[in-house]
Design a protein around this motif. Structure first.
Motif, mmCIF file in Angstrom:
data_model
loop_
_atom_site.group_PDB
_atom_site.id
_atom_site.type_symbol
_atom_site.label_atom_id
_atom_site.label_comp_id
_atom_site.label_asym_id
_atom_site.label_seq_id
_atom_site.Cartn_x
_atom_site.Cartn_y
_atom_site.Cartn_z
ATOM 1 N N ASP A 20 0.925 -1.284 -0.030
ATOM 2 C CA ASP A 20 0.266 -0.095 0.059
ATOM 3 C C ASP A 20 1.016 1.094 0.316
ATOM 4 O O ASP A 20 1.475 1.279 1.529
ATOM 5 C CB ASP A 20 -0.960 0.196 1.089
ATOM 6 C CG ASP A 20 -2.016 1.380 1.655
ATOM 7 O OD1 ASP A 20 -2.150 2.391 0.731
ATOM 8 O OD2 ASP A 20 -2.906 0.939 2.213
ATOM 9 N N ARG A 22 0.356 4.293 0.989
ATOM 10 C CA ARG A 22 0.249 5.346 1.834
ATOM 11 C C ARG A 22 0.848 4.541 3.372
ATOM 12 O O ARG A 22 0.732 6.038 3.403
ATOM 13 C CB ARG A 22 -1.797 5.111 2.150
ATOM 14 C CG ARG A 22 -2.145 5.257 1.331
ATOM 15 C CD ARG A 22 -4.049 5.876 1.657
ATOM 16 N NE ARG A 22 -4.101 3.642 1.705
ATOM 17 C CZ ARG A 22 -5.358 3.494 1.443
ATOM 18 N NH1 ARG A 22 -6.599 3.608 1.998
ATOM 19 N NH2 ARG A 22 -5.207 1.447 1.812
ATOM 20 N N HIS A 23 1.800 3.734 3.216
ATOM 21 C CA HIS A 23 3.103 3.805 4.062
ATOM 22 C C HIS A 23 3.504 4.850 4.222
ATOM 23 O O HIS A 23 4.279 5.458 4.735
ATOM 24 C CB HIS A 23 3.407 2.280 4.291
ATOM 25 C CG HIS A 23 2.245 1.265 4.671
ATOM 26 N ND1 HIS A 23 1.940 1.227 6.084
ATOM 27 C CD2 HIS A 23 2.075 0.163 3.795
ATOM 28 C CE1 HIS A 23 1.532 -0.032 5.894
ATOM 29 N NE2 HIS A 23 1.165 -0.629 4.868
ATOM 30 N N THR A 25 2.881 7.335 1.498
ATOM 31 C CA THR A 25 2.884 8.984 1.453
ATOM 32 C C THR A 25 1.626 10.060 2.465
ATOM 33 O O THR A 25 1.907 10.864 2.314
ATOM 34 C CB THR A 25 1.422 9.531 0.067
ATOM 35 O OG1 THR A 25 0.644 8.137 0.982
ATOM 36 C CG2 THR A 25 2.515 9.034 -0.813
ATOM 37 N N GLU A 26 2.100 9.203 3.513
ATOM 38 C CA GLU A 26 0.774 9.549 4.228
ATOM 39 C C GLU A 26 1.553 10.000 5.886
ATOM 40 O O GLU A 26 1.423 11.321 5.999
ATOM 41 C CB GLU A 26 -0.675 8.420 5.211
ATOM 42 C CG GLU A 26 -1.573 8.537 3.801
ATOM 43 C CD GLU A 26 -2.244 9.510 4.011
ATOM 44 O OE1 GLU A 26 -2.896 10.156 4.910
ATOM 45 O OE2 GLU A 26 -2.957 9.101 2.603
ATOM 46 N N ASP A 35 0.942 18.430 -0.953
ATOM 47 C CA ASP A 35 0.760 16.851 -3.013
ATOM 48 C C ASP A 35 0.838 18.286 -3.734
ATOM 49 O O ASP A 35 0.232 18.959 -4.127
ATOM 50 C CB ASP A 35 -0.178 16.556 -2.548
ATOM 51 C CG ASP A 35 -1.166 15.949 -3.308
ATOM 52 O OD1 ASP A 35 0.051 15.831 -4.252
ATOM 53 O OD2 ASP A 35 -2.314 15.787 -2.731
#
Length: 114
Positions: A20, A22-23, A25-26, A35
């Motif tokens: 994922d 998001r590991h 980007t978040e 962003d």
């Protein structure tokens, strides 16, 4: 929980694929990265708060061995980065996250003796 929300543990981990994103980007977004992605374009473009680093996630096609992730130095006045790190689609997101997490830490005050 519907079927799309279920997580499946796969072992060994390298058989699970990229994971994922998001590991990565978040954590960067929570650390103040901005962003700069283009809406409705299938890529992610994030820049560090000091605008010296950038991350691009751009799946380049059907072959996951191609470069999907690029982390590089960034300067609006110089289109050629001083350095760049490439990761393919098979690279687990946790590996890319470990790399970008290291960029979030300030450099040591002094160089240790080797």
């Amino acid at each position: 929980m519907n079927r799309a929300d279920q997580l499946y543990e796969i072992a060994p981990r390298h058989l699970a694929g990229g994971g994922d994103p998001r590991h990565v980007t978040e954590v960067l977004l929570a650390s103040g990265w901005s962003d700069h992605s283009v809406p409705r374009y299938p890529h992610v473009l994030l820049r560090s708060p000091d605008r010296m680093l950038q991350l691009v996630l751009e799946p380049s096609g059907p072959d996951p061995r191609d470069t999907w992730w690029r982390v590089s130095s960034y300067s609006p006045s110089n289109p050629d980065p001083d350095w760049v790190a490439h990761f393919g689609g098979y690279t687990p997101a946790e590996f890319v996250a470990a790399f970008t997490d290291a960029l979030l830490n300030p450099p040591p005050g002094e160089t240790p003796d080797v």
